[in-house]
Scaffold this motif. Structure first.
Motif, PDB file in Angstrom:
ATOM      1  N   SER A  17       0.831  -1.208   0.000  1.00 55.73           N
ATOM      2  CA  SER A  17       0.000   0.000   0.000  1.00 55.73           C
ATOM      3  C   SER A  17       0.863   1.255   0.000  1.00 55.73           C
ATOM      4  O   SER A  17       0.590   2.212  -0.727  1.00 55.73           O
ATOM      5  N   VAL A  18       1.912   1.239   0.806  1.00 58.69           N
ATOM      6  CA  VAL A  18       2.824   2.384   0.876  1.00 58.69           C
ATOM      7  C   VAL A  18       3.548   2.567  -0.454  1.00 58.69           C
ATOM      8  O   VAL A  18       3.659   3.683  -0.969  1.00 58.69           O
ATOM      9  N   LEU A  19       4.020   1.474  -1.038  1.00 57.89           N
ATOM     10  CA  LEU A  19       4.704   1.562  -2.331  1.00 57.89           C
ATOM     11  C   LEU A  19       3.773   2.088  -3.413  1.00 57.89           C
ATOM     12  O   LEU A  19       4.190   2.899  -4.253  1.00 57.89           O
ATOM     13  N   ALA A  20       2.528   1.661  -3.408  1.00 56.63           N
ATOM     14  CA  ALA A  20       1.568   2.142  -4.407  1.00 56.63           C
ATOM     15  C   ALA A  20       1.419   3.660  -4.319  1.00 56.63           C
ATOM     16  O   ALA A  20       1.340   4.346  -5.350  1.00 56.63           O
ATOM     17  N   ILE A  21       1.416   4.181  -3.112  1.00 56.72           N
ATOM     18  CA  ILE A  21       1.311   5.629  -2.932  1.00 56.72           C
ATOM     19  C   ILE A  21       2.558   6.324  -3.458  1.00 56.72           C
ATOM     20  O   ILE A  21       2.473   7.341  -4.154  1.00 56.72           O
ATOM     21  N   LEU A  22       3.721   5.770  -3.159  1.00 58.24           N
ATOM     22  CA  LEU A  22       4.958   6.379  -3.637  1.00 58.24           C
ATOM     23  C   LEU A  22       5.046   6.350  -5.162  1.00 58.24           C
ATOM     24  O   LEU A  22       5.461   7.328  -5.788  1.00 58.24           O
ATOM     25  N   TRP A  23       4.661   5.230  -5.772  1.00 61.08           N
ATOM     26  CA  TRP A  23       4.682   5.144  -7.234  1.00 61.08           C
ATOM     27  C   TRP A  23       3.713   6.155  -7.844  1.00 61.08           C
ATOM     28  O   TRP A  23       4.026   6.814  -8.826  1.00 61.08           O
ATOM     29  N   ALA A  24       2.530   6.284  -7.277  1.00 62.46           N
ATOM     30  CA  ALA A  24       1.527   7.203  -7.814  1.00 62.46           C
ATOM     31  C   ALA A  24       1.952   8.662  -7.646  1.00 62.46           C
ATOM     32  O   ALA A  24       1.662   9.493  -8.507  1.00 62.46           O
ATOM     33  N   ALA A  25       2.653   8.972  -6.561  1.00 62.80           N
ATOM     34  CA  ALA A  25       3.035  10.357  -6.274  1.00 62.80           C
ATOM     35  C   ALA A  25       4.038  10.893  -7.294  1.00 62.80           C
ATOM     36  O   ALA A  25       3.948  12.043  -7.717  1.00 62.80           O
ATOM     37  N   GLY A  26       5.014  10.075  -7.642  1.00 62.29           N
ATOM     38  CA  GLY A  26       6.013  10.517  -8.609  1.00 62.29           C
ATOM     39  C   GLY A  26       7.063  11.460  -8.039  1.00 62.29           C
ATOM     40  O   GLY A  26       7.996  11.837  -8.731  1.00 62.29           O
ATOM     41  N   THR A  27       6.910  11.870  -6.802  1.00 64.36           N
ATOM     42  CA  THR A  27       7.898  12.711  -6.118  1.00 64.36           C
ATOM     43  C   THR A  27       8.092  12.157  -4.710  1.00 64.36           C
ATOM     44  O   THR A  27       7.201  11.477  -4.179  1.00 64.36           O
ATOM     45  N   PRO A  28       9.236  12.436  -4.085  1.00 67.69           N
ATOM     46  CA  PRO A  28       9.454  11.946  -2.720  1.00 67.69           C
ATOM     47  C   PRO A  28       8.347  12.405  -1.776  1.00 67.69           C
ATOM     48  O   PRO A  28       7.857  13.533  -1.879  1.00 67.69           O
ATOM     49  N   GLN A  29       7.951  11.494  -0.882  1.00 72.76           N
ATOM     50  CA  GLN A  29       6.849  11.748   0.045  1.00 72.76           C
ATOM     51  C   GLN A  29       7.308  11.559   1.487  1.00 72.76           C
ATOM     52  O   GLN A  29       8.020  10.604   1.794  1.00 72.76           O
ATOM     53  N   THR A  30       6.852  12.428   2.358  1.00 70.73           N
ATOM     54  CA  THR A  30       7.136  12.286   3.785  1.00 70.73           C
ATOM     55  C   THR A  30       6.169  11.253   4.369  1.00 70.73           C
ATOM     56  O   THR A  30       5.132  10.963   3.777  1.00 70.73           O
ATOM     57  N   THR A  74      12.810   2.956  -5.373  1.00 67.09           N
ATOM     58  CA  THR A  74      14.047   2.786  -6.127  1.00 67.09           C
ATOM     59  C   THR A  74      13.820   2.010  -7.419  1.00 67.09           C
ATOM     60  O   THR A  74      14.697   1.991  -8.278  1.00 67.09           O
ATOM     61  N   GLN A  75      12.659   1.368  -7.538  1.00 69.36           N
ATOM     62  CA  GLN A  75      12.320   0.607  -8.732  1.00 69.36           C
ATOM     63  C   GLN A  75      10.832   0.730  -8.995  1.00 69.36           C
ATOM     64  O   GLN A  75      10.058   1.019  -8.088  1.00 69.36           O
ATOM     65  N   ASP A  76      10.458   0.466 -10.248  1.00 68.07           N
ATOM     66  CA  ASP A  76       9.035   0.408 -10.555  1.00 68.07           C
ATOM     67  C   ASP A  76       8.504  -0.961 -10.133  1.00 68.07           C
ATOM     68  O   ASP A  76       9.261  -1.824  -9.679  1.00 68.07           O
ATOM     69  N   ALA A  77       7.207  -1.163 -10.268  1.00 66.12           N
ATOM     70  CA  ALA A  77       6.586  -2.411  -9.808  1.00 66.12           C
ATOM     71  C   ALA A  77       7.169  -3.648 -10.501  1.00 66.12           C
ATOM     72  O   ALA A  77       7.506  -4.624  -9.822  1.00 66.12           O
TER      73      ALA A  77
END
Length: 123
Positions: A17-30, A74-77
């Motif tokens: 779930s966390v990775l999905a959010i990071l991939w969708a964001a496209g920018t670093p997230q806190t 660091t990588q895509d899905a």
């Protein structure tokens, strides 16, 4: 938000779930940004722990953001799935048998794709 973990979630579900959010964001997230976008009611400390574990595994990177960090994948899905497959393969000493069984269980379409990829690598 507090964790309502009366029911245990399947292993890896929170990380996914966390990775999905990071991939969708496209920018670093806190951690706070990730927490805001999660559909699960998790405490920010829990999100921070998940991100820290993903960082230790090399699944996410991080950069300074104020007093904390912002995280990015660091990588895509597909790259992550390939890495997991390599990890599983490395866990067994009989690679040939593992690969043979893996290939024998492929669908006809997956077998065709794998063959094409292997042939393209020979060129």
């Amino acid at each position: 938000m507090a964790d309502t973990g009366a029911e245990r979630r399947p292993a890896g579900e929170l990380e996914a779930s966390v990775l999905a959010i990071l991939w969708a964001a496209g920018t670093p997230q806190t951690p706070g940004q990730v927490q805001r976008d999660l559909t699960l009611p998790l405490a920010r400390t829990t999100v921070t722990t998940i991100l820290s574990r993903l960082y230790e595994k090399g699944t996410v990177g991080r950069e300074r953001s104020g007093r904390g960090y912002a995280y990015f994948p660091t990588q895509d899905a597909p790259g992550l799935t390939a890495r997991r497959m390599h990890h599983e393969l490395d866990r067994d000493t009989d690679r040939e048998t593992v690969l043979a069984r893996f290939v024998s269980q492929l669908s006809t379409e997956d077998e065709r794709v794998l063959k094409e990829l292997l042939e393209a690598g020979d060129e």
